[in-house]
Write a protein that holds these residues in place. Structure first.
Motif, PDB file in Angstrom:
ATOM      1  N   THR B  53       0.851  -1.185   0.000  1.00 21.52           N
ATOM      2  CA  THR B  53       0.000   0.000   0.000  1.00 21.52           C
ATOM      3  C   THR B  53       0.887   1.236   0.000  1.00 21.52           C
ATOM      4  OG1 THR B  53      -0.036   0.083   2.380  1.00 21.52           O
ATOM      5  CG2 THR B  53      -1.779  -1.196   1.312  1.00 21.52           C
ATOM      6  N   PRO B 174      -4.103   0.129  -3.495  1.00 24.57           N
ATOM      7  CA  PRO B 174      -4.957   0.730  -2.480  1.00 24.57           C
ATOM      8  C   PRO B 174      -4.881  -0.056  -1.173  1.00 24.57           C
ATOM      9  CG  PRO B 174      -6.279  -0.322  -4.166  1.00 24.57           C
ATOM     10  CD  PRO B 174      -4.884  -0.369  -4.635  1.00 24.57           C
ATOM     11  N   LEU B 176      -7.184  -0.991   0.565  1.00 27.33           N
ATOM     12  CA  LEU B 176      -8.171  -2.067   0.575  1.00 27.33           C
ATOM     13  C   LEU B 176      -8.760  -2.173  -0.828  1.00 27.33           C
ATOM     14  CD1 LEU B 176     -10.248  -3.343   3.185  1.00 27.33           C
ATOM     15  CD2 LEU B 176     -11.662  -2.421   1.373  1.00 27.33           C
ATOM     16  N   ILE B 177      -8.728  -3.375  -1.349  1.00 18.65           N
ATOM     17  CA  ILE B 177      -9.282  -3.591  -2.686  1.00 18.65           C
ATOM     18  C   ILE B 177     -10.675  -4.180  -2.516  1.00 18.65           C
ATOM     19  CG2 ILE B 177      -8.980  -4.768  -4.877  1.00 18.65           C
ATOM     20  CD1 ILE B 177      -5.967  -4.951  -4.107  1.00 18.65           C
ATOM     21  N   LEU B 178     -11.651  -3.476  -3.059  1.00 23.65           N
ATOM     22  CA  LEU B 178     -13.020  -3.987  -2.970  1.00 23.65           C
ATOM     23  C   LEU B 178     -13.170  -5.157  -3.925  1.00 23.65           C
ATOM     24  CD1 LEU B 178     -15.169  -0.730  -2.899  1.00 23.65           C
ATOM     25  CD2 LEU B 178     -14.547  -2.175  -0.985  1.00 23.65           C
ATOM     26  N   GLU B 182     -18.449  -6.405  -3.571  1.00 25.19           N
ATOM     27  CA  GLU B 182     -18.530  -5.201  -2.750  1.00 25.19           C
ATOM     28  C   GLU B 182     -18.689  -3.962  -3.613  1.00 25.19           C
ATOM     29  OE1 GLU B 182     -15.797  -6.866   0.934  1.00 25.19           O
ATOM     30  OE2 GLU B 182     -14.907  -5.702  -0.685  1.00 25.19           O
ATOM     31  N   GLN B 183     -17.957  -3.953  -4.719  1.00 21.27           N
ATOM     32  CA  GLN B 183     -18.054  -2.807  -5.623  1.00 21.27           C
ATOM     33  C   GLN B 183     -19.465  -2.704  -6.186  1.00 21.27           C
ATOM     34  OE1 GLN B 183     -15.394  -0.638  -6.121  1.00 21.27           O
ATOM     35  NE2 GLN B 183     -17.023   0.588  -7.026  1.00 21.27           N
ATOM     36  N   MET B 212     -15.461   5.373   1.077  1.00 19.70           N
ATOM     37  CA  MET B 212     -14.832   4.230   0.415  1.00 19.70           C
ATOM     38  C   MET B 212     -13.511   4.645  -0.244  1.00 19.70           C
ATOM     39  SD  MET B 212     -16.732   1.928   1.351  1.00 19.70           S
ATOM     40  CE  MET B 212     -15.922   0.579   0.538  1.00 19.70           C
ATOM     41  N   LYS B 213     -13.497   5.859  -0.733  1.00 25.52           N
ATOM     42  CA  LYS B 213     -12.255   6.339  -1.360  1.00 25.52           C
ATOM     43  C   LYS B 213     -11.139   6.435  -0.310  1.00 25.52           C
ATOM     44  CE  LYS B 213     -10.549  10.063  -4.262  1.00 25.52           C
ATOM     45  NZ  LYS B 213     -10.785  11.424  -4.690  1.00 25.52           N
ATOM     46  N   GLN B 216      -9.959   3.002   0.628  1.00 28.31           N
ATOM     47  CA  GLN B 216      -9.108   2.399  -0.391  1.00 28.31           C
ATOM     48  C   GLN B 216      -7.729   3.035  -0.415  1.00 28.31           C
ATOM     49  OE1 GLN B 216     -12.040   2.814  -3.577  1.00 28.31           O
ATOM     50  NE2 GLN B 216     -11.748   0.656  -4.008  1.00 28.31           N
ATOM     51  N   GLU B 217      -7.690   4.315  -0.085  1.00 31.64           N
ATOM     52  CA  GLU B 217      -6.389   4.994  -0.071  1.00 31.64           C
ATOM     53  C   GLU B 217      -5.658   4.784   1.238  1.00 31.64           C
ATOM     54  OE1 GLU B 217      -7.402   8.989  -0.908  1.00 31.64           O
ATOM     55  OE2 GLU B 217      -7.597   8.678  -3.066  1.00 31.64           O
TER      56      GLU B 217
END
Lengths: 330, 542
Positions: B53, B174, B176-178, B182-183, B212-213, B216-217
């Motif tokens: 990450t 990221p 966390l990868i959805l 989930e996406q 969520m952004k 993910q970041e």
């Protein structure tokens, strides 16, 4: 720009070269030995020449005296030689009035160059008489002390093979020699030259090329050469490395040496280095100069232990290890 | 002004010292760099297998930089001595300790012609020597190794692999990868919320997207994201209408309205939960108010009066409007009655809009809950360090997501259509639906375009994604197919899919409570015996 010092150095080199060339007319194949003898003379020291009979040791010394305008005497050391035979003695004399008085008869030691041939054949008592004169540059007979002329230079020879009936020089006395030079067998080429020169009708003659005053002046020049502390430090560390208990000692020293060199060894390294520097047209002593005289200056000052004697270890091997491993100071 | 011999020597030694130091530094740094560069190259190779990450990369690179800076700093601080430079120049130029001696005597002055001569000679040699030739700039082999390492690092960053992240472009995996599922859930929730927001002027969809952004970041932790999603869900559920009560009230109002011939169609529409149509019928009645006979008017008045008595929470305004209309009719205030009926029609439209919005919000809330559930499971697995399981799970989720997308496809298309209507309700009762809407299988994503279809206000029905596998029984071929054998085969059918995707109405806390099972199975009898043994004597007797 040529300065007085440069001229002084040039003169030194020229005189040294001249003397060496003259000696080389008779003595062939012993460049290093001639250098060592001349260096010892200029260092105000004495030389012990070691080699088997017939290699020209005596000839070398006699040639040296011929080349230099100095008084020369030769003493053949034998077991029955007495100290007085060297130093001289008081003899009863009678004057014109018929009165008797004691008069000192100078021995052969009262010369500028003394050849002590086969010095290890005389008794220790006799050896001591010579060695005391070497160190003190004077002779005491009765209550009277007689100064020896300067330069006073002793060249002692000894045979390493015929040890039967000899009296090896004690270490304390060996230390008084500036250098111990090993006279090896000449090479084939040198033998050719020797035979060519000595088997003809006319043998080469040498002239006197070095005066007494010149030798004394050269000695002064040698002493004037400066040495930096790092180089002196290097000489000291080499000397100390000959002691098995010293922190600078290396494996061979620790294994085979009982006693190392005295401070005279360090003195010999420095003075020898100074002469080497002058001969190389340098005004300062380098570590290389110190290294070049190390073998001659230290080999007779290292006393081997039982193990070293038993294994017939050559002190040169120990010195070479020291020279190889001792780092130069910066 | 000409320099003295001492100055010349010192300058030369300083120059040599600088050159030696520069060469040494270059050698040491390039050697160190080639060693140190092995670390980012190795990290980059690792990154190709298991992506780091941004936070991880920043941390590792920061440590790397600090370590290399410390190494370089330590090397650079080490300054050489002029005596060492003198020794070096003596060796390089074969001067037999000339500079060493001269420098020592410069440092330790002595009044001697010989010393002056030594210094003078050293100064002359210093001027004569070409120091650049004696000390050329050295390019050590390690510098080539370092260059190769740099090239390797750059090349690795540009390896054309879909999962490769170019660190040079400040790209990283990221936090966390959805998964696809989930996406999909997120997209659906956002769409639904966006539609609801068009009606209610809120920005919850943007907030969800932001959360969520950030997740993910890696700017927020999964637990923080879960907390924020929970807050969003709470906000979605705030001010929810009591749909059961409203439906019951509307049903009663409709029945009362149907007692009048003129209000029968409006009542029927209300009964069918087609509130937009009911509102239209109300308006029609208001327009035709002058054409009715006094008996009809009385009938209308009675129906309205009776309907207005069915006031329930959420229907107060409608009941009041109906009551006002009845009273206006009683006082023969035709204009007032028309106005009251118009108000009732507007109230019905408002109610329809609120109910549609709530429906969307409920669905969005359910999607968010599923998303939360998925993230929570992953967080739990992450804690256990089961990265491999996580990958497998993501793969399975991706498959399930595809299936879910297939099922939700029509609903989502409808949502998209609704979104395109810019502020209009996604669907109005009685209005013809689009072709996609007509094909809606009633999975409950949106009200159907079919005017006869009932409004699904409880969301999509729960379905089990079960795929059965037929198993062969031994002896079937020899003995023929018997009813018992078929029954046995039916019993032995096994699901190839697990049941994790079955939607639950339970909150996570409730699930946790129910699923607590920390006592090993084999110890349960012992525990039971223990508690039985320590029961008070009076209870034991019972």
């Amino acid at each position: 720009m040529s300065t007085a010092i440069d001229r002084q150095v040039e003169t030194f080199q020229e005189q040294f070269k001249r003397a060496k060339e003259e000696v080389s007319k008779i003595i062939v194949g012993y460049e290093e030995i001639i250098d060592g003898v001349l260096m010892s003379l200029l260092a105000n020291g004495h030389v012990l020449l070691e080699g088997v009979p017939g290699l020209g040791k005596t000839k070398l010394v006699s040639t040296m005296s011929d080349v230099m305008h100095l008084r020369f005497s030769r003493i053949q050391f034998t077991p029955d030689l007495m100290p007085a035979d060297i130093t001289g003695t008081n003899v009863v004399q009678e004057n014109a009035m018929g009165e008797k008085f004691l008069e000192f008869q100078h021995g052969p030691i009262f010369s500028n160059i003394v050849l002590a041939d086969e010095v290890n054949r005389a008794t220790p008592k006799t050896q001591s008489a010579l060695l005391e004169a070497m160190e003190e540059k004077s002779v005491t007979v009765g209550k009277q002390t007689y100064r020896l002329d300067s330069p006073f230079f002793v060249l002692a020879t000894q045979n390493p093979l015929e040890m039967e009936g000899t009296y090896p020089l004690p270490e304390a006395q060996l230390d008084r020699f500036f250098m111990k030079l090993k006279v090896g067998y000449p090479t084939v080429e040198s033998l050719h030259t020797i035979l060519n020169r000595t088997t003809k009708v006319q043998e080469p003659a040498v002239g006197r090329v070095l005066e007494q005053s010149e030798i004394l002046e050269m000695r002064k020049t040698v002493r004037a050469v400066p040495i930096a502390r790092p180089v002196q430090d290097y000489a000291i560390r080499i000397t100390l490395a000959t002691h098995p208990k010293a922190p600078y000692a290396y494996p061979l020293t620790m294994k085979y040496v009982r006693y190392g060199s005295s401070p005279r060894g360090a003195q010999a390294l420095v003075i020898g280095g100074k002469i080497r520097a002058l001969l190389s047209s340098r005004l300062h002593v380098s570590c290389e100069d110190v290294r070049s005289v190390a073998l001659g200056a230290l080999r007779h000052r290292i006393l081997l232990n039982f193990e070293g004697e038993a294994e017939r270890v050559d002190t040169d091997t120990i010195i070479r290890e020291i020279l190889e491993k001792t780092p130069e100071a910066s | 002004m000409p320099m003295s011999d001492r100055e010349i020597i010192i300058r030369s030694l300083e120059r040599v010292e600088r050159r030696i130091r520069a060469n040494r530094l270059f050698c040491e740094l390039s050697f160190g760099l080639s060693l140190f560069l092995a670390i980012p190259v190795a990290l980059k190779l690792w990154d190709l297998v298991s992506p780091f990450t941004a936070r991880g990369i920043s941390f590792l690179i920061a440590i790397w930089l600090v370590a290399f800076a410390a190494y370089a700093g330590r090397r650079m601080v080490r300054k050489g001595r002029l005596a060492d430079a003198a020794t070096s120049i003596d060796k390089q130029a074969g001067l037999y300790d000339e500079f060493k001696t001269a420098y020592w005597f410069i440092d330790n002055p002595r009044s001697s012609e010989w010393v002056d001569a030594v210094i003078r000679r050293a100064a002359a040699d210093a001027q004569r020597l070409d120091l650049d030739r004696l000390y050329p700039k050295v390019f050590p082999r390690t510098s080539y190794i370092a260059a190769v390492m740099i090239l390797a690092f750059v090349a690795l960053n540009f390896v054309p692999l879909p999962w490769n992240h170019n660190w040079l472009n400040l790209e990283a995996a990221p936090a966390l990868i959805l998964t696809e599922r989930e996406q999909s859930l997120l997209d659906q929730a956002k769409d639904l919320m966006a539609q609801a927001e068009l009606m209610q002027q809120s920005d919850l969809a943007q907030q969800v997207e932001q959360i969520m952004k950030q997740l993910q970041e890696g700017k927020i932790s999964p637990s923080q994201a879960l907390q924020q999603l929970q807050n969003i869900r709470n906000m979605l559920e705030e001010g929810n209408l009591d749909m059961g009560s409203i439906n019951d009230g509307l049903e009663e109002i409709a029945k009362d309205l149907q007692q009048s011939e003129d209000l029968k169609e409006a009542g029927q529409a209300m009964l069918e939960k087609q509130l937009w149509q009911a509102a239209e019928e109300m308006r029609k009645l208001a327009e035709q108010m002058g054409l009715n006979t006094p008996d009809d008017m009385r009938q209308i008045q009675d129906s309205l009066q009776q309907a207005s008595e069915n006031s329930r929470p959420g229907l107060e305004q409608l009941a009041k409007d109906l009551k006002d209309a009845a009273e206006d009719l009683r006082s023969q205030d035709r204009e007032g009655a028309q106005q009251s009926l118009e108000n009732a029609a507007k109230e019905l439209e408002s109610l329809a809009q609120k109910m549609a919005g709530q429906n969307l919000k409920n669905q969005a809330s359910q999607r968010l809950q599923s998303l939360e559930e998925s993230l929570r499971q992953r967080q739990q697995k992450g804690r256990d360090g089961q990265q491999q399981d996580f990958d497998d799970e993501a793969q399975r989720d991706a498959q399930e997501g595809e299936e879910l997308e297939d099922q939700d496809g029509p609903g989502r298309s409808t949502s998209a259509t609704g979104k395109a209507q810019q502020g209009q309700p996604a669907q109005q009762p009685g209005q013809p639906g689009t072709a996609e809407q007509a094909n809606n299988d009633g999975s409950g994503q949106m009200p159907s375009g079919n005017p006869n279809a009932p409004m699904n206000i409880h969301g999509a029905p729960t379905k089990l994604d079960v795929q059965l596998e037929q198993e062969t029984l031994t002896g079937m071929h020899e003995q023929g197919t018997k009813p018992e054998a078929i029954e046995e085969a039916s019993k032995q059918e096994r699901s190839k899919l697990d049941y994790r995707n079955v939607r639950s109405e339970l909150s996570p806390a409730q699930k946790d409570l129910l699923n607590q099972d920390r006592i090993p199975w084999e110890y349960r009898p012992l525990i039971k015996q223990y508690f039985q043994a320590i029961r008070p004597a009076s209870k034991q007797e019972k």
